[in-house]
Design a protein around this motif. Sequence first.
Motif, PDB file in Angstrom:
ATOM      1  N   ARG A   9     -35.726 -31.347-132.819  1.00 20.04           N
ATOM      2  CA  ARG A   9     -36.505 -30.265-132.216  1.00 20.04           C
ATOM      3  C   ARG A   9     -35.523 -29.252-131.635  1.00 20.04           C
ATOM      4  O   ARG A   9     -35.471 -29.024-130.427  1.00 20.04           O
ATOM      5  CB  ARG A   9     -37.436 -30.844-131.155  1.00 20.04           C
ATOM      6  N   GLY A  10     -34.743 -28.641-132.529  1.00 14.53           N
ATOM      7  CA  GLY A  10     -33.660 -27.734-132.160  1.00 14.53           C
ATOM      8  C   GLY A  10     -34.039 -26.596-131.243  1.00 14.53           C
ATOM      9  O   GLY A  10     -33.387 -26.382-130.208  1.00 14.53           O
ATOM     10  N   PRO A  11     -35.075 -25.818-131.564  1.00 16.26           N
ATOM     11  CA  PRO A  11     -35.424 -24.694-130.691  1.00 16.26           C
ATOM     12  C   PRO A  11     -35.788 -25.142-129.266  1.00 16.26           C
ATOM     13  O   PRO A  11     -35.403 -24.504-128.290  1.00 16.26           O
ATOM     14  CB  PRO A  11     -36.618 -24.043-131.389  1.00 16.26           C
ATOM     15  N   GLU A  12     -36.513 -26.247-129.163  1.00 12.37           N
ATOM     16  CA  GLU A  12     -36.860 -26.755-127.838  1.00 12.37           C
ATOM     17  C   GLU A  12     -35.616 -27.268-127.107  1.00 12.37           C
ATOM     18  O   GLU A  12     -35.479 -27.084-125.890  1.00 12.37           O
ATOM     19  CB  GLU A  12     -37.896 -27.866-127.947  1.00 12.37           C
ATOM     20  N   ALA A  13     -34.726 -27.905-127.840  1.00 10.29           N
ATOM     21  CA  ALA A  13     -33.484 -28.402-127.247  1.00 10.29           C
ATOM     22  C   ALA A  13     -32.647 -27.241-126.719  1.00 10.29           C
ATOM     23  O   ALA A  13     -32.090 -27.318-125.618  1.00 10.29           O
ATOM     24  CB  ALA A  13     -32.685 -29.211-128.272  1.00 10.29           C
ATOM     25  N   LEU A  14     -32.574 -26.164-127.492  1.00  7.64           N
ATOM     26  CA  LEU A  14     -31.824 -24.990-127.057  1.00  7.64           C
ATOM     27  C   LEU A  14     -32.451 -24.386-125.804  1.00  7.64           C
ATOM     28  O   LEU A  14     -31.743 -24.024-124.861  1.00  7.64           O
ATOM     29  CB  LEU A  14     -31.740 -23.945-128.171  1.00  7.64           C
ATOM     30  N   ALA A  15     -33.765 -24.287-125.772  1.00  6.23           N
ATOM     31  CA  ALA A  15     -34.443 -23.739-124.586  1.00  6.23           C
ATOM     32  C   ALA A  15     -34.142 -24.600-123.356  1.00  6.23           C
ATOM     33  O   ALA A  15     -33.865 -24.072-122.266  1.00  6.23           O
ATOM     34  CB  ALA A  15     -35.948 -23.652-124.831  1.00  6.23           C
ATOM     35  N   GLU A  16     -34.156 -25.904-123.527  1.00  5.72           N
ATOM     36  CA  GLU A  16     -33.865 -26.819-122.417  1.00  5.72           C
ATOM     37  C   GLU A  16     -32.405 -26.672-121.972  1.00  5.72           C
ATOM     38  O   GLU A  16     -32.110 -26.639-120.777  1.00  5.72           O
ATOM     39  CB  GLU A  16     -34.152 -28.262-122.850  1.00  5.72           C
ATOM     40  N   ALA A  17     -31.501 -26.579-122.934  1.00  9.31           N
ATOM     41  CA  ALA A  17     -30.079 -26.411-122.603  1.00  9.31           C
ATOM     42  C   ALA A  17     -29.843 -25.084-121.882  1.00  9.31           C
ATOM     43  O   ALA A  17     -29.047 -25.023-120.937  1.00  9.31           O
ATOM     44  CB  ALA A  17     -29.234 -26.498-123.876  1.00  9.31           C
ATOM     45  N   ARG A  18     -30.526 -24.050-122.295  1.00  7.51           N
ATOM     46  CA  ARG A  18     -30.371 -22.748-121.630  1.00  7.51           C
ATOM     47  C   ARG A  18     -30.893 -22.807-120.202  1.00  7.51           C
ATOM     48  O   ARG A  18     -30.320 -22.188-119.303  1.00  7.51           O
ATOM     49  CB  ARG A  18     -31.079 -21.655-122.423  1.00  7.51           C
ATOM     50  N   ARG A  19     -31.958 -23.571-119.971  1.00  2.00           N
ATOM     51  CA  ARG A  19     -32.451 -23.745-118.599  1.00  2.00           C
ATOM     52  C   ARG A  19     -31.390 -24.448-117.752  1.00  2.00           C
ATOM     53  O   ARG A  19     -31.172 -24.093-116.594  1.00  2.00           O
ATOM     54  CB  ARG A  19     -33.761 -24.532-118.587  1.00  2.00           C
ATOM     55  N   ALA A  20     -30.734 -25.430-118.335  1.00  2.00           N
ATOM     56  CA  ALA A  20     -29.676 -26.148-117.606  1.00  2.00           C
ATOM     57  C   ALA A  20     -28.519 -25.211-117.285  1.00  2.00           C
ATOM     58  O   ALA A  20     -27.968 -25.253-116.175  1.00  2.00           O
ATOM     59  CB  ALA A  20     -29.187 -27.336-118.433  1.00  2.00           C
ATOM     60  N   VAL A  21     -28.167 -24.353-118.218  1.00  2.00           N
ATOM     61  CA  VAL A  21     -27.073 -23.399-117.995  1.00  2.00           C
ATOM     62  C   VAL A  21     -27.449 -22.409-116.904  1.00  2.00           C
ATOM     63  O   VAL A  21     -26.621 -22.066-116.058  1.00  2.00           O
ATOM     64  CB  VAL A  21     -26.691 -22.679-119.310  1.00  2.00           C
ATOM     65  N   LYS A  22     -28.690 -21.955-116.903  1.00  2.00           N
ATOM     66  CA  LYS A  22     -29.119 -21.026-115.848  1.00  2.00           C
ATOM     67  C   LYS A  22     -29.089 -21.689-114.481  1.00  2.00           C
ATOM     68  O   LYS A  22     -28.747 -21.068-113.481  1.00  2.00           O
ATOM     69  CB  LYS A  22     -30.516 -20.484-116.145  1.00  2.00           C
ATOM     70  N   ALA A  23     -29.411 -22.981-114.431  1.00  2.00           N
ATOM     71  CA  ALA A  23     -29.407 -23.704-113.159  1.00  2.00           C
ATOM     72  C   ALA A  23     -27.987 -23.932-112.652  1.00  2.00           C
ATOM     73  O   ALA A  23     -27.744 -23.911-111.450  1.00  2.00           O
ATOM     74  CB  ALA A  23     -30.128 -25.041-113.313  1.00  2.00           C
ATOM     75  N   ALA A  24     -27.057 -24.156-113.585  1.00  2.00           N
ATOM     76  CA  ALA A  24     -25.657 -24.420-113.205  1.00  2.00           C
ATOM     77  C   ALA A  24     -24.739 -23.784-114.244  1.00  2.00           C
ATOM     78  O   ALA A  24     -24.199 -24.469-115.110  1.00  2.00           O
ATOM     79  CB  ALA A  24     -25.408 -25.916-113.113  1.00  2.00           C
ATOM     80  N   PRO A  25     -24.550 -22.460-114.183  1.00  2.00           N
ATOM     81  CA  PRO A  25     -23.804 -21.758-115.224  1.00  2.00           C
ATOM     82  C   PRO A  25     -22.337 -22.165-115.356  1.00  2.00           C
ATOM     83  O   PRO A  25     -21.739 -21.976-116.403  1.00  2.00           O
ATOM     84  CB  PRO A  25     -23.932 -20.281-114.847  1.00  2.00           C
ATOM     85  N   GLY A  26     -21.750 -22.746-114.341  1.00  2.00           N
ATOM     86  CA  GLY A  26     -20.354 -23.182-114.435  1.00  2.00           C
ATOM     87  C   GLY A  26     -20.192 -24.625-114.841  1.00  2.00           C
ATOM     88  O   GLY A  26     -19.080 -25.125-114.925  1.00  2.00           O
ATOM     89  N   PHE A  27     -21.296 -25.325-115.134  1.00  2.00           N
ATOM     90  CA  PHE A  27     -21.247 -26.733-115.524  1.00  2.00           C
ATOM     91  C   PHE A  27     -20.926 -26.817-117.013  1.00  2.00           C
ATOM     92  O   PHE A  27     -21.765 -26.540-117.868  1.00  2.00           O
ATOM     93  CB  PHE A  27     -22.572 -27.419-115.181  1.00  2.00           C
ATOM     94  N   ALA A  28     -19.697 -27.176-117.309  1.00  2.00           N
ATOM     95  CA  ALA A  28     -19.182 -27.136-118.680  1.00  2.00           C
ATOM     96  C   ALA A  28     -20.017 -27.921-119.687  1.00  2.00           C
ATOM     97  O   ALA A  28     -20.293 -27.410-120.781  1.00  2.00           O
ATOM     98  CB  ALA A  28     -17.728 -27.601-118.707  1.00  2.00           C
ATOM     99  N   PRO A  29     -20.427 -29.164-119.417  1.00  2.00           N
ATOM    100  CA  PRO A  29     -21.189 -29.897-120.435  1.00  2.00           C
ATOM    101  C   PRO A  29     -22.470 -29.182-120.862  1.00  2.00           C
ATOM    102  O   PRO A  29     -22.811 -29.175-122.041  1.00  2.00           O
ATOM    103  CB  PRO A  29     -21.495 -31.237-119.753  1.00  2.00           C
ATOM    104  N   ALA A  30     -23.153 -28.553-119.915  1.00  2.00           N
ATOM    105  CA  ALA A  30     -24.379 -27.832-120.263  1.00  2.00           C
ATOM    106  C   ALA A  30     -24.063 -26.616-121.128  1.00  2.00           C
ATOM    107  O   ALA A  30     -24.750 -26.343-122.118  1.00  2.00           O
ATOM    108  CB  ALA A  30     -25.117 -27.406-118.997  1.00  2.00           C
ATOM    109  N   ALA A  31     -23.027 -25.882-120.772  1.00  2.00           N
ATOM    110  CA  ALA A  31     -22.656 -24.688-121.544  1.00  2.00           C
ATOM    111  C   ALA A  31     -22.229 -25.059-122.961  1.00  2.00           C
ATOM    112  O   ALA A  31     -22.633 -24.398-123.929  1.00  2.00           O
ATOM    113  CB  ALA A  31     -21.535 -23.940-120.831  1.00  2.00           C
ATOM    114  N   VAL A  32     -21.443 -26.104-123.086  1.00  2.00           N
ATOM    115  CA  VAL A  32     -20.980 -26.523-124.412  1.00  2.00           C
ATOM    116  C   VAL A  32     -22.160 -26.976-125.270  1.00  2.00           C
ATOM    117  O   VAL A  32     -22.269 -26.601-126.440  1.00  2.00           O
ATOM    118  CB  VAL A  32     -19.911 -27.634-124.286  1.00  2.00           C
TER     119      VAL A  32
END
Length: 172
Positions: A9-32
């Motif tokens: 479920r790639g598009p949903e996974a990307l949306a979830e990952a982007r939410r994680a990045v917005k919550a913690a933009p300097g958190f490397a694992p989420a950004a990667v």
Amino acid sequence: ATRLRQQDRGPEALAEARRAVKAAPGFAPAAVQAAELAMQQGRRRLALQVLEESWRIEPHPEVGRAYAQLDPNETPAQRLQRVNTRLAPLNRSNPETAVLQAELAMQAQEWDTARERLESALATTHTARVYRLLAELERQAHGNNARAQEWLAQTIDAEPDRAWIAEDSGEV
């Protein structure tokens, strides 16, 4: 996001990952992870933006590696040039920037640039990683194993490399 990716479920996974990045933009694992998901969906520009923003906030080796590997068709020299022009200016004074540039310069066999960037990093940080890279530089550029061993000996007293450690398990 990982669970969604495993469920194809790639598009949903990307949306979830982007939410994680917005919550913690300097958190490397989420950004990667967000960048990987964006690339899988052909959204290279989004991947670049996520990694660049993360680097601007908190440079991390994994973000640098992910950024460098975005285009598998680049030569090492082209990769170094892209990092120098796009990523490095976002956080030029951070030693991680110099270390990333040195790693890429070594891949491009630009030994003088690699040495200069490692010496720059060494002026502000004394991590085992910097000393290991200086040892590798001595081996690759000059075949000087004795000098490489001198650099490796300094890793014993060096600051440890940055790593994420799970609070629950202690896993690195």
